[in-house]
Design a protein around this motif. Sequence first.
Motif, PDB file in Angstrom:
ATOM      1  N   GLU A 152       0.852  -1.183   0.000  1.00  0.00           N
ATOM      2  CA  GLU A 152       0.000   0.000   0.000  1.00  0.00           C
ATOM      3  C   GLU A 152       0.889   1.233   0.000  1.00  0.00           C
ATOM      4  N   LEU A 153       0.466   2.257  -0.697  1.00  0.00           N
ATOM      5  CA  LEU A 153       1.273   3.472  -0.766  1.00  0.00           C
ATOM      6  C   LEU A 153       1.291   4.164   0.596  1.00  0.00           C
ATOM      7  N   PRO A 154       2.470   4.571   1.070  1.00  0.00           N
ATOM      8  CA  PRO A 154       2.516   5.392   2.290  1.00  0.00           C
ATOM      9  C   PRO A 154       1.742   6.689   2.107  1.00  0.00           C
ATOM     10  N   TYR A 155       1.322   7.264   3.219  1.00  0.00           N
ATOM     11  CA  TYR A 155       0.449   8.445   3.153  1.00  0.00           C
ATOM     12  C   TYR A 155       1.094   9.588   2.385  1.00  0.00           C
ATOM     13  N   GLN A 156       2.394   9.840   2.628  1.00  0.00           N
ATOM     14  CA  GLN A 156       3.043  10.974   1.978  1.00  0.00           C
ATOM     15  C   GLN A 156       3.068  10.814   0.459  1.00  0.00           C
ATOM     16  N   ILE A 157       3.304   9.582  -0.007  1.00  0.00           N
ATOM     17  CA  ILE A 157       3.333   9.341  -1.454  1.00  0.00           C
ATOM     18  C   ILE A 157       1.940   9.503  -2.047  1.00  0.00           C
ATOM     19  N   ASP A 158       0.954   8.962  -1.369  1.00  0.00           N
ATOM     20  CA  ASP A 158      -0.429   9.094  -1.833  1.00  0.00           C
ATOM     21  C   ASP A 158      -0.850  10.553  -1.886  1.00  0.00           C
ATOM     22  N   ASP A 159      -0.493  11.320  -0.853  1.00  0.00           N
ATOM     23  CA  ASP A 159      -0.876  12.732  -0.800  1.00  0.00           C
ATOM     24  C   ASP A 159      -0.191  13.528  -1.908  1.00  0.00           C
ATOM     25  N   ALA A 160       1.091  13.252  -2.158  1.00  0.00           N
ATOM     26  CA  ALA A 160       1.806  13.960  -3.219  1.00  0.00           C
ATOM     27  C   ALA A 160       1.200  13.662  -4.589  1.00  0.00           C
ATOM     28  N   LEU A 161       0.811  12.424  -4.806  1.00  0.00           N
ATOM     29  CA  LEU A 161       0.182  12.058  -6.076  1.00  0.00           C
ATOM     30  C   LEU A 161      -1.108  12.838  -6.294  1.00  0.00           C
ATOM     31  N   ARG A 162      -1.916  12.940  -5.262  1.00  0.00           N
ATOM     32  CA  ARG A 162      -3.206  13.623  -5.390  1.00  0.00           C
ATOM     33  C   ARG A 162      -3.041  15.129  -5.561  1.00  0.00           C
ATOM     34  N   GLN A 163      -1.862  15.646  -5.229  1.00  0.00           N
ATOM     35  CA  GLN A 163      -1.577  17.056  -5.456  1.00  0.00           C
ATOM     36  C   GLN A 163      -0.984  17.303  -6.843  1.00  0.00           C
ATOM     37  N   GLY A 164      -0.898  16.245  -7.649  1.00  0.00           N
ATOM     38  CA  GLY A 164      -0.424  16.401  -9.027  1.00  0.00           C
ATOM     39  C   GLY A 164       1.060  16.188  -9.212  1.00  0.00           C
ATOM     40  N   ILE A 165       1.750  15.634  -8.211  1.00  0.00           N
ATOM     41  CA  ILE A 165       3.195  15.389  -8.327  1.00  0.00           C
ATOM     42  C   ILE A 165       3.410  13.955  -8.775  1.00  0.00           C
ATOM     43  N   SER A 167       1.026   9.125 -12.276  1.00  0.00           N
ATOM     44  CA  SER A 167       0.624  10.525 -12.120  1.00  0.00           C
ATOM     45  C   SER A 167      -0.897  10.627 -12.088  1.00  0.00           C
ATOM     46  N   HIS A 168      -1.357  11.737 -11.523  1.00  0.00           N
ATOM     47  CA  HIS A 168      -2.787  12.016 -11.415  1.00  0.00           C
ATOM     48  C   HIS A 168      -3.106  13.259 -12.235  1.00  0.00           C
ATOM     49  N   GLN A 169      -4.197  13.201 -13.013  1.00  0.00           N
ATOM     50  CA  GLN A 169      -4.633  14.329 -13.812  1.00  0.00           C
ATOM     51  C   GLN A 169      -5.874  14.931 -13.168  1.00  0.00           C
ATOM     52  N   PRO A 170      -5.722  16.030 -12.404  1.00  0.00           N
ATOM     53  CA  PRO A 170      -6.846  16.588 -11.634  1.00  0.00           C
ATOM     54  C   PRO A 170      -8.038  16.994 -12.500  1.00  0.00           C
ATOM     55  N   LEU A 171      -7.795  17.498 -13.707  1.00  0.00           N
ATOM     56  CA  LEU A 171      -8.906  17.966 -14.535  1.00  0.00           C
ATOM     57  C   LEU A 171      -9.822  16.825 -14.951  1.00  0.00           C
ATOM     58  N   THR A 172      -9.235  15.721 -15.354  1.00  0.00           N
ATOM     59  CA  THR A 172     -10.028  14.570 -15.793  1.00  0.00           C
ATOM     60  C   THR A 172     -10.259  13.563 -14.667  1.00  0.00           C
ATOM     61  N   ARG A 173      -9.550  13.764 -13.527  1.00  0.00           N
ATOM     62  CA  ARG A 173      -9.643  12.852 -12.376  1.00  0.00           C
ATOM     63  C   ARG A 173      -9.266  11.431 -12.757  1.00  0.00           C
ATOM     64  N   ARG A 174      -8.323  11.321 -13.663  1.00  0.00           N
ATOM     65  CA  ARG A 174      -7.842  10.010 -14.079  1.00  0.00           C
ATOM     66  C   ARG A 174      -6.378   9.841 -13.693  1.00  0.00           C
ATOM     67  N   TRP A 175      -5.954   8.590 -13.742  1.00  0.00           N
ATOM     68  CA  TRP A 175      -4.588   8.246 -13.362  1.00  0.00           C
ATOM     69  C   TRP A 175      -3.859   7.718 -14.592  1.00  0.00           C
TER      70      TRP A 175
END
Length: 227
Positions: free
Chosen positions: A83-96, A128-136
């Motif tokens: 499972e992804l650690p919290y920091q990695i998951d959070d960074a992904l959701r911020q577009g990093i 990576s996460h694409q916030p506009l389309t909400r896709r990965w």
Amino acid sequence: MLWVTTTASSTPCCKRRADLPHRAWSPAWLRLLARLAGALLLAGVLAGLGLQARADALTAEIGPMQLDRSDDGLLLSTNLHFELPYQIDDALRQGIPMYFVADAQIQRERWYWSDQQLATASRHYRLSHQPLTRRWRLHISSTPFSSSGLGLALGQTFESLDDALASMQRISRWKIMDTAPTQSGVSVQLRFRIDLSQLPRPLQIGALGRSGWNLQLSRTQMLEDAP
């Protein structure tokens, strides 16, 4: 006339709590209590971190590897469990974007010298996460990603992070050696980790040495002797 003699008596009552003298705590006692409270708090935090680290260690692993000899070479198939650690998951959701690497090392044991390295193979992942389309978006390449672009990388789009992780965690018939070895005593070591060197410089400094950015899996398995 009858005289009656009486005796007056009284019982002193206890003092009310408000009348009792207040006992003041000395500064030395207050300092001791503060130190004890701090020690108990630190022990609780360390115990929580230890339990979390143990839980992460139990859930992050590489499943049994299937090693197949074929005309194309030596093929590896397995499943990664983590499972992804919290920091990695959070960074992904911020577009990093996050980068991961799978390394396979094929060695042959030698009793008279150090093990002989037969071959190495690497597979690089960019999630990576694409916030506009909400896709990965997941890209896979046999070479490291450069700052100039993704290069020759296979890209896939997913509706959820779970789907993207499931694809990354499933390794199927990965060619790790051009010619399958026929010698005995050959082992394959597979390692999977997050590639912190690909992160932006400020994140590299902040993530260095922090458990929330630590993701490393490893497994070694012997290759069955050729018939």
